[in-house]
Design a protein around this motif. Sequence first.
Motif, short mmCIF file in Angstrom:
data_model
loop_
_atom_site.label_atom_id
_atom_site.label_comp_id
_atom_site.label_asym_id
_atom_site.label_seq_id
_atom_site.Cartn_x
_atom_site.Cartn_y
_atom_site.Cartn_z
N VAL A 117 35.65 22.05 32.59
CA VAL A 117 36.16 23.32 32.10
C VAL A 117 35.43 24.54 32.41
CG1 VAL A 117 37.12 24.30 29.99
CG2 VAL A 117 37.05 21.81 30.21
N GLY A 118 35.94 25.42 33.22
CA GLY A 118 35.07 26.50 33.70
C GLY A 118 35.94 27.81 33.05
N LEU A 119 34.97 28.72 32.44
CA LEU A 119 35.41 29.94 31.78
C LEU A 119 34.53 30.87 32.48
CD1 LEU A 119 34.99 28.71 28.24
CD2 LEU A 119 37.23 28.57 29.59
N ALA A 120 35.37 32.10 32.96
CA ALA A 120 34.66 33.15 33.48
C ALA A 120 35.06 34.57 32.83
CB ALA A 120 35.14 33.50 35.03
N THR A 121 34.15 35.28 32.44
CA THR A 121 34.29 36.83 32.12
C THR A 121 34.56 37.70 33.42
OG1 THR A 121 32.15 37.40 32.02
CG2 THR A 121 33.14 36.45 29.95
N ARG A 122 35.07 38.87 33.19
CA ARG A 122 35.10 39.76 34.34
C ARG A 122 33.98 40.41 34.80
NH1 ARG A 122 32.94 44.50 32.55
NH2 ARG A 122 33.24 45.05 30.32
N ALA A 123 33.97 40.70 36.19
CA ALA A 123 32.69 41.20 36.59
C ALA A 123 31.92 42.63 35.89
CB ALA A 123 32.99 41.75 38.12
N PRO A 124 30.91 42.62 35.92
CA PRO A 124 30.26 43.75 35.23
C PRO A 124 30.76 45.15 35.81
CG PRO A 124 28.59 42.37 35.95
CD PRO A 124 29.85 41.95 36.80
N HIS A 125 30.81 46.13 35.01
CA HIS A 125 31.17 47.49 35.34
C HIS A 125 29.83 47.92 36.19
CE1 HIS A 125 34.40 47.98 32.27
NE2 HIS A 125 35.18 47.57 33.47
N PRO A 126 30.18 49.07 36.98
CA PRO A 126 29.04 49.67 37.37
C PRO A 126 28.13 50.42 36.58
CG PRO A 126 31.16 50.39 38.60
CD PRO A 126 31.46 49.39 37.34
N ASP A 127 26.93 50.42 36.58
CA ASP A 127 25.79 50.99 35.63
C ASP A 127 26.45 52.10 35.05
OD1 ASP A 127 23.30 50.00 34.10
OD2 ASP A 127 22.81 52.09 35.10
#
Length: 505
Positions: free
Chosen positions: A139-149
Amino acid sequence: MNRYGTRRLRGALVALTALGGLLLTGCSGTDGGSAVDQSDGFPAPATGEGGDQRADGYDTDPSPGRDHLSTFALDVDTASWDHTRRLLSEGRRPDPSEVRPEEFVNSFRQDYRRPDGNGFTVTVDGARTGDDGWSLVRVGLATRAPHPDAERPPAALTFVIDVSGSMDEPGRLDLARKSLGVMTDRLRDDDSVALVTFTDEAETVLPMTRLGGHRGKIHDAIDGLEAQDSTNLGAGVETGYDTAVEGLREDATNRVVLISDALANTGDTDPDSILERISAARREHGITLFGVGVGSEYGDALMERLADKGDGHTVYVSEEEQAREVFSEQLPRNIELTARDAKAQVAFDPETVAEFHLIGYENRRVADDDFRDDRVDGGEVGPGHTVTALYSVRTREGAHGHLATATVRWLDPRTRTPHEESGQLETGALRADVWKASTRFQVDATAAYFADALRSGDGLDGALPGAPPYGELIEHAARLASATEDKDVRELSEAVRAAAHPDGR
């Protein structure tokens, strides 16, 4: 009787849960998660049986009329893997009780699709093993990529730094000073930091201070850190949270960062008692705890318990390059949260599944009935994270059709609105062979089989379904390191070999 059954009778697995690669074929929507009103699809059941477990930590056989659910809080800790890797590089073996398979698996890059907004995507896949009827399910869960700093919210970070005598060893306090200095230059002007030190007592060395115009003052406070006497970790954590509350910023991400070898020897050393004293700061202000472990001798169990119950996670660092990455890259990039109190529940179809076992997550199990009780703690997850849960699953003979549905539930970090996403797996989607599945699936399987072997005690051959002989595991790890050209996978290959050859041969 097959090898798996025989070893279970011998008790070789102890508290180890069996490996599986349960992957969800369904994915979340691009809006980062639907609200809880689920009128279609195949959501996880709202309630379930009481989650009976055998004495060795396995879930019970989910036969019709019995529990068919597996529920756990999300966890992105990696300290167990990094500490194990250090020990093996020094020719030592970890204590089996400190080997947490989920932290091994979650230390490696995944290729799951990511959502556009806050929340999660859910990916499910699996592959059959060489043991008759057994599959590995992921089971793989992923969040969004980080926003630019520049786009993240400002941070208010309270660093609680262990300056006890044990921190005087090279690679502890000296590493912390260098890392904090680099991080001070990396943070933005609108970020704030505070410094708390502790030995037998705790002291606020620097109250919450904006970086802009005060970097020199902050560097001076960091450079003045010196090791002293005993370790009253409880006093340090309590004073740290008091300082964080005093410097609380409503428009910022407020976090306590504990840097310690966690070898507490004075005052309160019970994590539950320590956390109870700072419960108001955690619950009312949402201040999370990020634990950074250091030192060749390391109180892994204490740090892990504090982070789990403190709504945070832990990492372990043993070298300057690794510390620089944690403090100057990971921490600033992942300061914000995308999900609070996140939990996952996997519903196995009793018509097709005869038996299932969750690998690891022993300290993160949640009662099935509490999955949708948002008063029950889950895990805090930030942008750029992935979470992988592995199961071993024995399908019924001749079974075809729906195998499992996995659902993740989380609260919006600002509004506390609950959201859910689900994904499903069919028996027909199982790959024919673990070692012919996707490369990242094979890396996960290798990491879990390796953790299994280390937890089995004196022996190295694993006891999970489909576990290859240790010599073959070495070959798989080396092949994957070459195929991926990934530094982390290469380190996995080196660690697998080192466990078999502690003398370096």
